[in-house]
Design an enzyme around this catalytic site. Structure first.
Site, PDB file in Angstrom:
ATOM      1  N   SER A  85     -18.584  18.168 -33.159  1.00 63.17           N
ATOM      2  CA  SER A  85     -17.189  17.970 -33.566  1.00 63.17           C
ATOM      3  C   SER A  85     -16.482  19.315 -33.742  1.00 63.17           C
ATOM      4  CB  SER A  85     -17.137  17.108 -34.825  1.00 63.17           C
ATOM      5  OG  SER A  85     -15.851  16.589 -35.038  1.00 63.17           O
ATOM      6  N   ASP A 114     -17.273  10.968 -31.132  1.00 61.55           N
ATOM      7  CA  ASP A 114     -17.741  12.048 -32.009  1.00 61.55           C
ATOM      8  C   ASP A 114     -19.251  12.025 -32.219  1.00 61.55           C
ATOM      9  OD1 ASP A 114     -18.201  13.705 -34.375  1.00 61.55           O
ATOM     10  OD2 ASP A 114     -16.041  13.666 -34.616  1.00 61.55           O
TER      11      ASP A 114
END
Length: 757
Positions: free
Chosen positions: A73, A217
């Protein structure tokens, strides 16, 4: 004192652990004399991930060479830049410069929108897309075009590197297969696409397709990829963790916080395994407790980076001892301070476009303004994509550069189009127009391709209606042909020279317009056209002079416009200017004048409807004075030449917003307290953001105007002052101004809530 001792013992412990790991590794590799590989892992955590920058700066200061790097991320973005060759200091400069809230918004910045779209852009509370007559929902709220373009610009030095192990520091990032929930390790392909996938927070960002997988993610399954670094061959792993793990109920404030909580349960188990194999573990959770994953405001970003720098300074002795020990045991050539690869322009061998459904390739390439065989920089490619994206036909435009020999690449563009139809809603309250509900229907490719049409209606006691059809034309699609119509019905009043109300009336105005436009870039346009105009006065009974009836006329005009404002609400820099010079002719007047109920011959009264010329200019210029302070300069000119039509085509002076035809805003007056054939006005305002999204705006303005209704040349002056408070809201600007004029001598209040029609 106690806290200081704890920190010292913590550093000593970490240093001993690091040195022990070095000695152990050195003994195990004594014959080979290979230097132990140092890995660095950066966790995800949204805005909190910017604290990693301070750790990188401490590593740089210590001279510690990193051999393997993994991230998830936000950790993948910071880590990838470092792996490519950016220093910690360079990444800090980038992070403080970027407008993070814009990058994490589904709306592009105002400056990225084509000129013809800026007026309607981002002025509605709700926008509902329709595809084939049905509402269309995406897999996430944010498509991420602004973020993708910024990443493409930052990753330009690695544009030809398709294997991430070939970066200055071998790199891998983590994503999640949304279909299976499996960990996906990204180590090759397009780095920008990989980073975008690694941080595609479920239900916030749209999923990213790589191959036959849709990815989101990586923090869902592996937010702290230490094991990945070990698998890459790292002997000692330094792990920087900014994730707070599962949060308590009172800490779940923003939608991003809640989505993080729901999506990251699986990672909570994985984290235990990752933490167990991490050699030097750095936790910045407590220091970041007051910040969430969504804390992307400029002040929060600065504070988060500063917290990371303090943590880096605390850990500096550990990194320094580790670096010095490795240099002693394994002497090697000094590491280059500048690790960035040499950056060159790129020659495009060809351009391919995929994903087009409703728009055609020819239109896309003509708006792109790129040619095969041309050499381009990263900024030029970004600007070319924005030339197309700014038309609002497209939701997401990405590209891959496929190397085809030295310095040459094929540009492979992938496109996701916006739905053709949008229904939009907004609310507004204005002191002059009252409460208004605004409904808009926007349709692209109506009847013919490469066109945009809309109809907007303002439902209130002062109703308005506007419809427009715009067609892109020309080889570069910089010309446009437009047909539009507009209607307004306002309640106004006549005032005497002492600003006493004499008579109220309804002023109806309608037009049908045909025009041509040529744009220069995304900020400037000029053109011309002819407009048929209809004006009707319907006064209430009055003992004074009464003007009643209607007239129609033709107006052939030249127009010039500039809109370089940086944002829709409370701009901090840029210019907004609209200039129109026209010739009024072919008038058919049905206007009648009565005095005390007796008809007056308009010729004997000196009123005529002969041809005349006019010019109207409205200008607002914003100059930034600092992060919170902006100076606003306003200039307005309205001038009618050879004019003897009393107030029929005069300029309506007063008010704080442009809501009436021929209006010249001026603080201190309400709309229409002065109607004049000639005026020059100027205003100065200071816009100060004293709390986030809250503003104080003092103003001063003045005007010189012709005080005779038919342009007799007897000029008068007027001054006005205002003290305003404002709030930038999701519904639009909320403004309240207390104002005063020397000539009127009364304190008044002016309120505007939301965007005006």
């Amino acid at each position: 004192m106690k806290q200081g001792l704890i920190s010292i013992w913590k550093i000593v412990g970490l240093t001993m652990l690091a040195l022990g790991a070095v000695i152990f590794t050195a003994k195990g590799q004594q014959n080979a004399r290979e230097r132990p590989k140092i890995g660095l892992t950066l966790s995800g955590g949204g805005a909190r991930g910017l604290a990693h920058i301070g750790i990188l700066q401490a590593i740089d200061s210590a001279g510690l060479k990193i051999d393997r790097l993994t991230g998830t991320s936000m950790g993948s973005i910071v880590g990838a830049l470092y792996a490519m060759g950016y220093s910690g200091k360079q990444i800090e400069t980038i992070a403080r410069r970027l407008h993070w809230n814009s990058l994490f918004s589904n709306q592009p910045e105002q400056t990225e929108i084509s000129y013809e779209e800026k007026k309607e852009f981002s002025k509605y509370i709700i926008e509902i897309p329709f595809e084939y007559g049905k509402p269309k929902l995406a897999s996430g709220v944010i498509s991420g075009e602004a973020l993708w373009l910024e990443l493409a610009k930052l990753c330009w030095p690695a544009k030809n590197v398709k294997k991430f192990e070939d970066f200055n520091i071998p790199f891998k990032c983590i994503a999640t297969d949304i279909a299976t929930g499996e960990i996906v390790t990204l180590d090759s392909g397009e780095i920008v696409t990989s980073l975008r996938a690694s941080m595609a927070i479920p239900s916030i960002f749209t999923a990213v397709k790589i191959g036959d997988r849709k990815l989101v993610d990586g923090g869902v399954v592996r937010n702290f990829p230490v094991i990945t670094a070990k698998e890459m061959g790292a002997d000692i792993v330094i792990g920087s963790n900014v994730s707070a793990g599962l949060r308590k109920a009172d800490q779940l404030v923003t939608p991003i916080d809640i989505v993080y909580q729901l999506g990251f349960y699986k990672d909570a188990d994985d984290f235990k395994k990752e933490r167990a194999v991490c050699d030097i573990y750095i936790s910045i959770n407590k220091e970041l407790s007051e910040y969430s994953a969504a804390s992307f405001g400029s002040s929060s970003v600065d504070s988060i980076i500063t917290i990371g720098q303090r943590k880096g300074q605390e850990l500096y002795p550990v990194f320094k001892h580790l670096a010095d020990s490795l240099k002693t045991l394994y002497p090697e050539a000094p590491q280059k301070e500048d690790r960035m690869p040499f950056v060159t322009d790129i020659e495009l061998s060809s351009i391919e476009v995929s994903g087009l459904v409703h728009s055609d390739k020819k239109f896309f390439l003509q708006r792109l303004h790129l040619k095969p065989g041309g050499c381009y920089t990263a900024e030029q490619l970004r600007n070319a994509i924005l030339n197309v994206y700014g038309t609002r036909f497209y939701k997401l435009i990405t590209y891959d550069l496929v190397p085809e020999g030295y310095g040459r690449s094929k540009m492979d563009i992938q496109v996701e189009e916006n739905p053709l139809t949008y229904v939009k809603f907004a609310l507004n309250y204005n002191t002059f127009t009252g409460a208004t509900a605004i409904v808009n229907l926007t349709q692209r490719n109506f009847i013919v391709p490469n066109s945009r049409s809309f109809v907007s209606a303002a439902i209130s006691e002062n109703p308005r209606l506007e419809a427009e059809y715009f067609k892109y034309m020309g080889r570069s699609r910089t010309f446009g042909f437009g047909i539009s119509t507009y209607y307004e019905n306002n309640g106004l009043a006549f005032f005497d020279s002492d600003f006493n109300k004499m008579q109220t009336y309804r002023n109806k105005y309608a037009n049908v317009n045909m025009s041509m436009q040529y744009t220069i870039g995304r900020d400037i346009a000029f053109g011309g056209g002819t407009r048929w105009e209809y004006i009707k006065y319907k006064p209430q009974f009055s003992p004074y002079v009464e003007v009643r009836g209607s007239t129609n006329q033709l107006n052939t005009y030249f127009s010039f416009g500039v809109n370089s404002l940086d944002q829709k609400q409370f701009p901090t820099k840029g210019l907004l200017m609209n200039l129109e010079a026209g010739y009024i002719y072919n008038q058919h007047s049905g206007i009648k004048v009565n005095a005390d109920g007796v008809p007056v011959d308009i010729d004997s009264a000196g009123i005529n409807f002969k041809d005349y010329q006019r010019i109207l200019m409205n200008l607002k210029y914003y100059i930034p004075l600092g992060k919170k302070s902006t100076l606003e300069l306003d200039g307005n000119v309205g001038y009618n030449m050879n004019y003897n039509e009393w107030q029929v085509n005069g300029y309506v002076v007063g008010g704080m917003n442009n809501v009436v035809r021929n209006q010249v805003p001026l603080v201190g007056l309400y709309e229409g307290e002065i109607v004049t054939p000639k005026i020059g006005a100027a205003q100065l305002a200071w816009q100060y953001e004293f709390i986030r999204n809250f503003y104080a705006i003092p103003r001063i303005g003045g005007a010189l105007y012709d005080g005779t209704p038919m342009g007799g040349g007897r000029y008068s002056s007027i001054m006005g002052y205002g003290l305003g408070a404002a709030y930038s809201s999701r519904l639009g600007p909320v403004e309240a101004t207390m104002m005063y004029s020397d000539q009127i001598g009364k304190i008044r209040f002016y309120v505007n809530l939301g965007f005006n029609f």
